[in-house]
Design an enzyme around this catalytic site. Structure first.
Site, PDB file in Angstrom:
ATOM      1  CE  LYS A 156      -1.336  -3.122   3.885  1.00 26.13           C
ATOM      2  NZ  LYS A 156      -0.681  -1.839   3.899  1.00 26.13           N
ATOM      3  N   GLY A 181      -4.130   3.064   1.385  1.00 28.97           N
ATOM      4  CA  GLY A 181      -4.126   4.522   1.283  1.00 28.97           C
ATOM      5  C   GLY A 181      -3.329   5.196   2.396  1.00 28.97           C
ATOM      6  CG  HIS A 236       2.603   7.273   2.496  1.00 30.45           C
ATOM      7  ND1 HIS A 236       3.941   6.980   2.597  1.00 30.45           N
ATOM      8  CD2 HIS A 236       2.164   7.486   3.765  1.00 30.45           C
ATOM      9  CE1 HIS A 236       4.290   7.012   3.876  1.00 30.45           C
ATOM     10  NE2 HIS A 236       3.236   7.334   4.600  1.00 30.45           N
ATOM     11  NE  ARG A 246      -5.428  -1.300  -6.243  1.00 31.06           N
ATOM     12  CZ  ARG A 246      -4.375  -0.523  -6.418  1.00 31.06           C
ATOM     13  NH1 ARG A 246      -3.944  -0.262  -7.639  1.00 31.06           N
ATOM     14  NH2 ARG A 246      -3.730   0.013  -5.404  1.00 31.06           N
ATOM     15  NE  ARG A 252       0.453   7.720  -9.957  1.00 28.00           N
ATOM     16  CZ  ARG A 252      -0.124   6.939  -9.054  1.00 28.00           C
ATOM     17  NH1 ARG A 252      -1.114   7.417  -8.318  1.00 28.00           N
ATOM     18  NH2 ARG A 252       0.289   5.705  -8.874  1.00 28.00           N
TER      19      ARG A 252
HETATM   20  P1  ADP Z   1      -0.977   1.238   2.210  1.00 23.16           P
HETATM   21  O1  ADP Z   1      -1.616  -0.059   1.867  1.00 23.16           O
HETATM   22  O2  ADP Z   1      -1.742   2.003   3.250  1.00 23.16           O
HETATM   23  O3  ADP Z   1      -0.605   2.072   1.017  1.00 23.16           O
HETATM   24  P2  ADP Z   1       1.760   0.262   2.460  1.00 23.16           P
HETATM   25  O4  ADP Z   1       2.082  -0.940   3.252  1.00 23.16           O
HETATM   26  O5  ADP Z   1       1.781   0.132   0.980  1.00 23.16           O
HETATM   27  O6  ADP Z   1       0.377   0.852   2.972  1.00 23.16           O
HETATM   28  O7  ADP Z   1       2.724   1.440   2.873  1.00 23.16           O
HETATM   29  C1  ADP Z   1       2.543   2.750   2.364  1.00 23.16           C
HETATM   30  C2  ADP Z   1       3.819   3.543   2.489  1.00 23.16           C
HETATM   31  O8  ADP Z   1       4.216   3.660   3.872  1.00 23.16           O
HETATM   32  C3  ADP Z   1       5.002   2.920   1.804  1.00 23.16           C
HETATM   33  O9  ADP Z   1       5.061   3.258   0.435  1.00 23.16           O
HETATM   34  C4  ADP Z   1       6.161   3.526   2.589  1.00 23.16           C
HETATM   35  O10 ADP Z   1       6.383   4.846   2.174  1.00 23.16           O
HETATM   36  C5  ADP Z   1       5.621   3.563   4.001  1.00 23.16           C
HETATM   37  N1  ADP Z   1       5.978   2.321   4.740  1.00 23.16           N
HETATM   38  C6  ADP Z   1       5.186   1.255   4.960  1.00 23.16           C
HETATM   39  N2  ADP Z   1       5.836   0.298   5.658  1.00 23.16           N
HETATM   40  C7  ADP Z   1       7.074   0.770   5.890  1.00 23.16           C
HETATM   41  C8  ADP Z   1       8.245   0.256   6.564  1.00 23.16           C
HETATM   42  N3  ADP Z   1       8.240  -0.946   7.157  1.00 23.16           N
HETATM   43  N4  ADP Z   1       9.347   1.024   6.581  1.00 23.16           N
HETATM   44  C9  ADP Z   1       9.357   2.251   6.000  1.00 23.16           C
HETATM   45  N5  ADP Z   1       8.301   2.790   5.370  1.00 23.16           N
HETATM   46  C10 ADP Z   1       7.169   2.073   5.309  1.00 23.16           C
END
Ligand code: ADP
Length: 470
Positions: A116, A164, A235, A292, A338
């Protein structure tokens, strides 16, 4: 072109890859665990190889056994699906070093976009909008406290190797930030073998907006427009749709184009999704890139007419993309629900066991991607998704109406599924008017639980008690 593809996955995505391969005249090999030996998708493959017992660390995550299966079956390419090893750059590298084409990006592009922090740096350099936050992984907690004060609380601590939803902590002041960094580090180290974390601004009420992109080995990279996936619980996405409703056309084009630039700058070949959060003023902030195919790719297929899995196979074989950016037009609206074997009334408890009856919906614009059928016993080992119901229509309103009809037709018994919840969401005014954010499903569920608890106070230990046990 490939002669034979091995699929290092299971369930509906294995079936999806088999279908795309067959349509290209390519043979398929399924690898499976003993828990999946009666998996209906396996019958559709040309060959099948058992690679170990039910627990995925002993089978679907065993690189050595998957490579051995590819060798004995003389496969020439490996499709990883989603989940399992699909975002594991080491696996992509072992495939390449063992002489199998990995149907996905190079290990280098995957590592660059999968981390990231490095992904955010690249995004910043090409103008993809990102969250304000630390530029690098945090060394010194006090430096992070300074950055948090600059950008303002709340902030979120995230694992650089995250996935996740693990290794994340929201902090609303410096004390919470200090403890949040410590606990996120521990969780990330245990989950990913890498305890590095960083912080960024936390957005309270956002929508989830993601751009489907695809690149080839000739330097072409295009976007296939976007999806909205704001209907989530913990999530986990429940409903996805394309295009995203109510977004300013100019802002939308800009963010879609910036996503294509990002994967082009990573010299990326294959399908990738660039995920964003969008605030109430329609500002976008990149969350991460998924390197992916995604569960929700069908909604994009329905509105663009592009067969994403076919295209993944073609570009892995070295062909140029079969279309240019200007060829991609949006046609109508698509929604995916889903279908999980979970009990929404009992804390979404997974429902393993025998499907005795299965009556699938159909009709104009209805697509069901599912490996399940009557007589199939859902093993307890894997995720609870047993299918995806996708509808397409000329407008969002018609798509919602078709989805309601299709959900009403879809009968699965005796297991509990998310179908009743989807019916509620399709009738929900926030969904219908697209006045939602990523927390609206949880708010709705909480209100339901509260209503149920207050309605059953006289019967102490009944509904409320069962809820807490679940
Ligand atoms: P992962 O790779 O663990 O799925 P993500 O970066 O995609 O992590 O974040 C997962 C979820 O967490 C997002 O869909 C959102 O709901 C929340 N989230 C992540 N970063 C933020 C942020 N900066 N502000 C608000 N919510 C966030």
């Amino acid at each position: 072109m490939f002669k034979r593809i091995l699929i290092a996955n299971r369930g509906e995505i294995a079936l999806r890859v088999i279908r795309a391969a067959k349509a290209l005249g390519i043979e398929t090999v399924c690898v499976y665990s003993t828990a999946d030996k009666a998996g209906p998708w396996i019958e559709q493959a040309d060959r099948a190889v058992c690679i170990g017992p039910g627990p995925s660390p002993e089978s679907y995550l065993r690189i050595d056994r998957i490579i051995a299966a590819a060798e004995v079956t003389h496969a020439d390419a490996i499709h990883p699906g989603y989940g399992f090893l699909s975002e594991n750059a080491h696996f992509a590298e072992v495939c390449r070093d063992s002489g199998f084409e990995f149907i996905g990006p190079s290990p280098e592009a995957m590592a660059l976009l999968g981390d990231k922090v490095s992904c955010k740096k690249l995004a910043r350099s090409v103008g993809t909008p990102v969250f304000p936050g630390t530029e690098n992984a945090i060394d010194d907690i006090e430096d992070a406290v300074k950055v948090a004060e600059e950008i303002g609380y709340p902030v979120i601590v995230k694992a650089t190797a995250g996935g996740g939803g693990r290794g994340m902590r929201v902090a609303r002041d410096a004390a919470q930030l200090r403890t949040g960094i410590e606990s996120a580090r521990q969780e990330a180290a245990a989950a990913f073998g890498n305890g590095a974390v960083y912080i960024e601004k936390f957005l309270e009420n956002a929508r989830h907006f993601e751009v489907q992109t695809i690149g080839d080995k000739h330097g072409n990279a295009v976007h296939l427009f976007e999806r909205d996936c704001s209907s989530q619980r913990r999530h986990q996405k429940l409903v996805e749709e394309a295009p995203a409703p109510g977004v300013d056309p100019a802002k939308r084009m800009k963010v879609c184009e910036s996503a294509a630039s990002l994967i082009a700058s990573a010299k990326y070949s294959g399908a990738a999704t660039v995920e964003f959060l969008m605030d109430a003023k329609q500002n976008f902030y990149m969350l991460e890139v998924n390197t992916r195919v995604q569960v929700e790719h069908p909604v994009t297929e329905m509105i663009t007419g592009v067969d994403i899995v076919r295209e993944q196979i073609m570009v892995a074989a070295g062909k140029p993309l079969s279309f240019k950016q200007a060829d991609i037009k949006v046609n109508g609206h698509a929604i995916e629900c889903r279908i999980n074997a979970e009990d929404p009334d009992r804390g979404f408890m997974p429902q393993a066991g025998l499907i005795e009856s299965f009556s699938a919906p159909g009709g104009l614009g209805v697509r069901l991607d599912s490996h399940a059928r009557a007589g199939y016993r859902i093993p307890p080992n894997y995720d609870s998704m047993i299918g995806k119901l996708i509808v397409h229509g000329p407008t969002r309103e018609i798509a919602i109406a078709r989805m309601k009809v299709a959900l009403g037709e879809f009968k699965i018994g005796p297991l509990k599924t998310t179908i009743p919840l989807h019916l509620k969401l399709m009738a929900n005014p926030d969904f219908q008017n697209a006045t939602f954010d990523i927390h609206y499903v949880e708010r709705l569920l909480k209100a339901q639980d509260a209503a149920r608890a207050s309605g059953s106070t006289s019967k102490s230990g009944s509904a409320a008690g069962a809820e807490s046990r679940a």
